[in-house]
Motif scaffolding. Structure first.
Motif, PDB file in Angstrom:
ATOM      1  N   PRO A 122      85.553  89.074  95.518  1.00  0.00           N
ATOM      2  CA  PRO A 122      84.687  90.631  94.743  1.00  0.00           C
ATOM      3  C   PRO A 122      84.884  92.111  95.309  1.00  0.00           C
ATOM      4  O   PRO A 122      84.754  93.046  94.748  1.00  0.00           O
ATOM      5  CB  PRO A 122      83.574  89.539  94.279  1.00  0.00           C
ATOM      6  CG  PRO A 122      82.944  88.077  95.168  1.00  0.00           C
ATOM      7  CD  PRO A 122      84.375  88.448  95.508  1.00  0.00           C
ATOM      8  N   VAL A 133      81.292  84.298  91.184  1.00  0.00           N
ATOM      9  CA  VAL A 133      81.074  85.555  90.931  1.00  0.00           C
ATOM     10  C   VAL A 133      80.666  86.285  92.446  1.00  0.00           C
ATOM     11  O   VAL A 133      80.852  87.468  93.308  1.00  0.00           O
ATOM     12  CB  VAL A 133      79.802  85.798  90.220  1.00  0.00           C
ATOM     13  CG1 VAL A 133      81.128  85.658  88.826  1.00  0.00           C
ATOM     14  CG2 VAL A 133      78.779  85.209  90.798  1.00  0.00           C
ATOM     15  N   GLN A 181      84.004  86.229  83.912  1.00  0.00           N
ATOM     16  CA  GLN A 181      83.622  86.651  84.622  1.00  0.00           C
ATOM     17  C   GLN A 181      81.884  86.199  84.907  1.00  0.00           C
ATOM     18  O   GLN A 181      81.185  87.339  85.929  1.00  0.00           O
ATOM     19  CB  GLN A 181      82.937  88.702  83.366  1.00  0.00           C
ATOM     20  CG  GLN A 181      83.009  90.031  84.479  1.00  0.00           C
ATOM     21  CD  GLN A 181      83.485  90.686  83.773  1.00  0.00           C
ATOM     22  OE1 GLN A 181      82.909  90.772  82.487  1.00  0.00           O
ATOM     23  NE2 GLN A 181      84.022  92.178  83.798  1.00  0.00           N
ATOM     24  N   GLY A 185      80.694  83.576  85.726  1.00  0.00           N
ATOM     25  CA  GLY A 185      80.379  83.020  86.592  1.00  0.00           C
ATOM     26  C   GLY A 185      79.992  81.985  86.435  1.00  0.00           C
ATOM     27  O   GLY A 185      79.613  80.962  86.715  1.00  0.00           O
ATOM     28  N   ASP A 197      75.132  83.693  90.794  1.00  0.00           N
ATOM     29  CA  ASP A 197      76.439  83.353  91.192  1.00  0.00           C
ATOM     30  C   ASP A 197      76.106  81.662  90.574  1.00  0.00           C
ATOM     31  O   ASP A 197      75.113  80.914  91.219  1.00  0.00           O
ATOM     32  CB  ASP A 197      77.198  82.926  92.794  1.00  0.00           C
ATOM     33  CG  ASP A 197      77.770  82.126  92.785  1.00  0.00           C
ATOM     34  OD1 ASP A 197      78.185  81.657  91.791  1.00  0.00           O
ATOM     35  OD2 ASP A 197      78.252  82.279  93.618  1.00  0.00           O
TER      36      ASP A 197
END
Lengths: 343, 72
Positions: free
Chosen positions: A239, A283, A325, A327, B50
């Motif tokens: 990323p 991500v 996008q 995640g 995340d």
């Protein structure tokens, strides 16, 4: 004959120079540098949805960029049943089914705007469809490659990048249907491509076991990454845009750092002897979801090179993976004709 | 293809290979230690965003089937 030998000698000299420069920069490995980092937790994900509807092997899937619109989470899948299906992953409902002229499809893509999707395969063409007309319509058939279409990615509603079995990649103007730029340098079928986060560069993987970094606007190959010993089937940017991850028929995944111009870590296991078909990163870049021929998707700690989980549930090869996008989940698609959403 | 044409094609190809290698040889390379530090920093800074790494609480998981509620 003199010039040929001279060229060969010069090429060998340059290769040695590159090798030496890479070695000089290799003051550690990523795994060693990350030895002080706490290991990623064991990742145990559950299947939240199984998307049923395709009647044959699924070859590709792609999340819409702004995928959470109107409480739906959109993605497109392509199957050799001759259909593209647009799914809402939340409900599992099919939003659209697009019949393909050629059922030998190998790739599909969602445009960032959400207006268009594309497909391509053994027909050597990339077909672009408009999802926003009352009935899904073919916008353009991009026809110039002399080999199969293995991968396509939209830059916008007017430009798309393709990778082909004819060993080239190309940037197309969708409105005119013509190639704006052809990227020449691979000596094997191009199997995959990925756009950099800033959209100025892309990376390609090919059957020549090399990954190449390209400047989209000037058409040149900037860097070449070696190390794999077989076809590279899957590729993705880390990323931050400073590294790329590849997956290969040699059963390994590798991370190459762009600024040190070399492989910094390899993801492999002596017991793993199936090729990697697909991969996607979480991500933060910490987790790599890699689909294999052995029906599983293995989860790797990108910094430490350790396996931290596995997604088992498909009854055939995992052919595609994708993380949206936001995640919030990972999608796997398989030759068993199903897509699964995990988190 | 005449052998003369073929050999001039081969030379043209060899020239392109050398040209490409020159381009690739001349880039700046940073140390792997610096590259690694940047990768580790990125992961560290973005870990909290995340969901697959951090886990998703059941109440916030849009994919978890919500059980019907009874109003008492």
């Amino acid at each position: 004959m003199g010039e040929m030998d001279q060229m060969k000698k010069e090429a060998e000299g340059l290769k040695s120079q590159i090798e030496a420069a890479r070695k000089a920069a290799a003051d550690t490995t990523l795994a060693d540098a990350a030895s002080g980092v706490a290991p990623a937790p064991r990742v145990q994900l559950k299947t939240r949805k199984t998307l049923k509807g395709h009647l044959a092997k699924i070859y590709a899937m792609h999340w819409a960029t702004d995928c959470r619109l109107d409480h739906a989470m959109l993605m497109v899948s392509a199957s050799q049943d001759g259909k593209l299906i647009i799914w809402d992953a939340f409900s599992g409902n099919k939003i659209n089914a697009v019949p393909l002229k050629s059922s030998w499809v190998m790739t599909c893509a969602y445009a960032p705007s959400g207006n268009l999707v594309a497909s391509g395969g053994l027909d050597n063409m990339c077909t672009v469809y408009n999802l926003k007309t009352p009935v899904v319509k073919t916008v353009k058939e991009l026809d110039a490659h002399t080999g199969y279409l293995s991968c396509a990615r939209f830059l916008s509603d007017t430009e798309i990048l393709t990778a082909s079995g004819d060993t080239t990649c190309a940037l197309w103007d969708i409105e005119t249907g013509k190639q704006k730029t052809v990227f020449l340098n691979h000596v094997g079928d191009c199997m995959c491509l990925a756009l950099s986060p800033d959209m100025n560069m892309f990376i390609s993987g090919a059957c020549d076991s090399l990954a190449k970094l390209w400047d989209i606007r000037d058409g040149t190959c900037k860097q070449t990454f070696q190390g794999h010993t077989s076809d590279i089937n899957a590729i993705s940017f880390f990323p931050s845009g400073n590294a790329v991850v590849t997956g290969s028929d040699d059963c390994t995944c590798k991370m190459y750092d762009l600024r040190s111009d070399q492989e910094v870590i390899s993801y492999q296991d002596a017991q793993l002897n199936s090729g990697v078909t697909s991969l996607a990163l979480s991500v933060s870049g910490r987790l790599i979801f890699a689909g294999y021929d052995d029906f599983n998707c293995n989860i790797w700690d990108s910094l430490k090179g350790e396996k931290v989980g596995v997604l088992s549930g498909h009854d055939n090869r995992v052919s595609c993976t994708g993380v949206p996008q936001d995640g919030m989940c990972v999608c796997t698609g398989s030759w068993d004709s199903f897509l699964k959403i995990w988190n | 293809m005449s052998s003369k044409l073929q050999s001039s094609n081969n030379i043209a190809q060899a020239r392109r290979t050398v040209q490409q290698l020159k381009l690739e040889a001349n880039i700046e390379r940073i140390k792997v230690s610096k590259a690694s530090a940047d990768l580790m920093n990125y992961c560290g800074e973005h870990a909290k965003y995340d969901p697959l790494l951090m886990g998703i609480p059941a109440s916030e998981n849009p994919f978890k089937d919500k059980k019907p509620c009874t109003i008492l």
